[in-house]
Design a protein around this motif. Sequence first.
Motif, PDB file in Angstrom:
ATOM      1  N   ALA B 401      38.316  42.389  35.397  1.00 31.59           N
ATOM      2  CA  ALA B 401      38.118  43.125  36.645  1.00 31.59           C
ATOM      3  C   ALA B 401      39.367  43.026  37.511  1.00 31.59           C
ATOM      4  CB  ALA B 401      36.899  42.580  37.389  1.00 31.59           C
ATOM      5  N   ILE B 402      39.955  41.826  37.552  1.00 33.36           N
ATOM      6  CA  ILE B 402      41.186  41.644  38.332  1.00 33.36           C
ATOM      7  C   ILE B 402      42.305  42.504  37.756  1.00 33.36           C
ATOM      8  CG2 ILE B 402      43.018  39.971  38.844  1.00 33.36           C
ATOM      9  CD1 ILE B 402      40.835  37.902  39.362  1.00 33.36           C
ATOM     10  N   ALA B 403      42.408  42.494  36.412  1.00 33.98           N
ATOM     11  CA  ALA B 403      43.442  43.313  35.770  1.00 33.98           C
ATOM     12  C   ALA B 403      43.242  44.796  36.087  1.00 33.98           C
ATOM     13  CB  ALA B 403      43.432  43.086  34.258  1.00 33.98           C
ATOM     14  N   LEU B 404      41.995  45.235  36.054  1.00 39.43           N
ATOM     15  CA  LEU B 404      41.711  46.642  36.388  1.00 39.43           C
ATOM     16  C   LEU B 404      42.136  46.963  37.816  1.00 39.43           C
ATOM     17  CD1 LEU B 404      38.153  47.380  34.871  1.00 39.43           C
ATOM     18  CD2 LEU B 404      40.285  48.528  34.283  1.00 39.43           C
ATOM     19  N   LEU B 405      41.850  46.031  38.712  1.00 40.79           N
ATOM     20  CA  LEU B 405      42.171  46.281  40.125  1.00 40.79           C
ATOM     21  C   LEU B 405      43.682  46.243  40.373  1.00 40.79           C
ATOM     22  CD1 LEU B 405      39.298  44.348  41.933  1.00 40.79           C
ATOM     23  CD2 LEU B 405      39.580  46.816  41.679  1.00 40.79           C
ATOM     24  N   ILE B 406      44.379  45.363  39.666  1.00 41.25           N
ATOM     25  CA  ILE B 406      45.837  45.330  39.834  1.00 41.25           C
ATOM     26  C   ILE B 406      46.439  46.622  39.285  1.00 41.25           C
ATOM     27  CG2 ILE B 406      47.982  44.186  39.150  1.00 41.25           C
ATOM     28  CD1 ILE B 406      46.471  41.542  39.224  1.00 41.25           C
ATOM     29  N   ASN B 407      45.953  47.032  38.117  1.00 46.08           N
ATOM     30  CA  ASN B 407      46.437  48.291  37.555  1.00 46.08           C
ATOM     31  C   ASN B 407      46.160  49.454  38.485  1.00 46.08           C
ATOM     32  OD1 ASN B 407      47.764  47.860  35.057  1.00 46.08           O
ATOM     33  ND2 ASN B 407      45.829  47.101  34.273  1.00 46.08           N
ATOM     34  N   ALA B 408      44.991  49.411  39.111  1.00 48.28           N
ATOM     35  CA  ALA B 408      44.647  50.474  40.053  1.00 48.28           C
ATOM     36  C   ALA B 408      45.605  50.450  41.241  1.00 48.28           C
ATOM     37  CB  ALA B 408      43.209  50.305  40.534  1.00 48.28           C
ATOM     38  N   PHE B 409      45.968  49.238  41.657  1.00 42.93           N
ATOM     39  CA  PHE B 409      46.864  49.085  42.804  1.00 42.93           C
ATOM     40  C   PHE B 409      48.256  49.662  42.504  1.00 42.93           C
ATOM     41  CE2 PHE B 409      50.102  46.514  44.988  1.00 42.93           C
ATOM     42  CZ  PHE B 409      49.774  46.798  46.304  1.00 42.93           C
ATOM     43  N   VAL B 410      48.758  49.396  41.302  1.00 42.50           N
ATOM     44  CA  VAL B 410      50.117  49.854  40.991  1.00 42.50           C
ATOM     45  C   VAL B 410      50.147  51.289  40.454  1.00 42.50           C
ATOM     46  CG1 VAL B 410      50.955  47.523  40.527  1.00 42.50           C
ATOM     47  CG2 VAL B 410      50.117  48.921  38.634  1.00 42.50           C
TER      48      VAL B 410
END
Lengths: 254, 441
Positions: B401-410
């Motif tokens: 979930a964190i990885a998804l959110l970081i990817n979403a951020f960048v």
Amino acid sequence: MLSVRNLQVSIDDNEILKGLSLEIKPGEVHAIMGPNGSGKSTLASVLAGNENYKVKEGKVFFEGKDLLDMAPEIRAREGIFVAFQYPVEIPGVSNINFLKTALAEIKSYRNLPPLEARDFLKLLKEKQKLVEFDASLTNRSLNEGFSGGEKKRNEIFQLAMLDPKLAILDETDSGLDIDALRIVAKGVNKLRSEKNAFIIITHYQRLLEYIIPDFVHVLYNGQIVKSGGKELALELEEKGYDWLKEISPTDELA
Amino acid sequence: MITEINNSLYDQFIADFEERAARIENESVYSLRKKAMEQFKLLGFPSTKVEDWKYTNVMPFLSADFTFKQPVNTNTTEVGIQQFRIAALECYQIVLLNGEYQPQLSDEIVNKNISVTSLKESYQEETFQKNFGQQLNLNKHHFGALNTAFFKDGLFITTKDNAVAEKPLHIIYLFDSDANLFIQPRHLFVFGKNSNTTLIETYVAANVNSKVFINSVSEITMGENASLHHYNIQTPHDGTVLINHTEVNQKDSSCYNNYCTSFPGADLIRNNLNVALEGENIGSHLYGLYLVADKQLIDNHTLVDHRKPHCQSNELYKGVMKENALGVFNGKVLVRKDAQKTNAFQQNNNLMLSSSAVIESKPQLEIFADDVKCSHGSTVGRFNEDALFYLRSRGISEEQAIALLINAFVFDVTEKIPIPAIQLHINKLIEQSLNELETVS
Ligand SMILES: Nc1ncnc2c1ncn2[C@@H]1O[C@H](COP(=O)(O)OP(=O)(O)O)[C@@H](O)[C@H]1O
Ligand SMILES: [Mg+2]
């Protein structure tokens, strides 16, 4: 399937659920009704594992396992799904990628083989059709810029995709027009089986005309003050929630 | 402003310069070096009292024992370079080892409109003489002055008017030395009128055992109506300091796109990207992405200098900061008096994964024209906990979930990359560094 015993929950030192008990068996549909602020969403959030809510007392078992011990993702993999009253918008995470990831993790937890890309797309199409979910929404960012109704439809679409054992629908009907309501109800009815169960949270009996519940519970002031069959929903519709004050045990104490 | 800590390094430079004076390679280059040396003597290394270096203390990195000598017996081979290629990207590969062009490891450029040579062999060229050293302000940039005084070699790339590079030029800067190396590459890129080029610069280090201090300066000139997509992919590992100064000069109707991506590894990365919009109807797009891990410092300084009317600039830098990371963003947009009808936008967003990470974000607008549209902003935020919970409630693990959110951020930045193979490459680097970040915690 689900056994809630004397559940007491507070948030920021405010007691919200004050000793709630509930038993749900496979194949059953339970409706929980009650006025605004009575704690319906709190119950859904606690079952989903939201850590903002503190469980002070009580136990919850899901298929015999201690639910309160589990992280939110484990609960989901065990088969609990909450269609939230206010789904979150997550810009940059595509709906489809999100579903793929969720499904893969659930399958792997259950020791099932992962879906081939082709099978995943097939499932996607099938479920889109089932809940008449607009395919163009599937490719967009998760809930980003969705209308209130579209968000609710997306919750039901996810429910259809993830195929949980226990689905909890928190006011899925609010924000839906009558056509959308029928579609959602039709979808839910198709998903109903002997093996799964539903908790339908609502404060109008409108939805319950389409999804006929086996039991209706009235939540008031953090407790279930009355339970009955589907006719209880009609009674509530007629009398409103005011008469509950008379039978609320908390008020009696006060 | 010479402090004790780098006295010996400073003395080393003085001695080196005197030795160099004995073998003058080119009159005009040498006179520029002399000017730069005088300037460096005045400036010295920047301490944190210098405004532009307030949060970035280079002094500790200057105390190592460095050699200026080119290491000779490096065993970098074609095979070793393979790992730094961009998968599935058709391109001209240009390899530099410790700042020196390696034709035998590089692709032959069959396009006759593009020329790639080593800088020191180009001093006689008219294009070199017309453009070299024209843009760098020696009075202001400590490391720029130092580089000008001491650079040994680098690349000289030119494209003719109307040239279209049929595939990207991928420059791989490789550093490999057994001794601690202080190296100062210098590059000049001149793109002709109506030309269209993609330039990728990848920074890597092959040897993990020694320290490398890279002080690089590039000057880029774009002719009228030229288009350039310019990528910086920075993945040097620990023990590396990279000071990367780039000056861009744009003429009428040219379009410059920069994608600057910095990944965890180096001890310090400092990017100075100065873009001068020296004409009308120019477009400048600066996209940046920095992932900073523990005990690292990544510092992006940008200057967008609007000098003429009717131009557009757009800047978006995004940072992800972990543990005790330190990030600096300093973006200045300057709109001069003549630059009416300017549209200039700048945004810097930071995602903090830990409460002990620090970001110093300083967007600056200086506007001297009255008919302009400008905006800037900066945000620093933590994870959206509700989003994280929502993802987990669907069965997705916390890490995923964190990885998804970081990817979403960048994503706002990565989606801007027009070449799918490069986008994929950057996304892989992001994923890799996230995995590394995860194991660190
Ligand atoms: N995050 C929260 N912070 C503070 N109070 C809350 C929070 N969530 C719910 N409450 C309070 O708890 C009570 C029950 O809320 P809720 O469970 O949302 O009720 P319902 O869904 O039945 O309308 C309300 O009084 C509400 O104000
Ligand atoms: Mg509610």
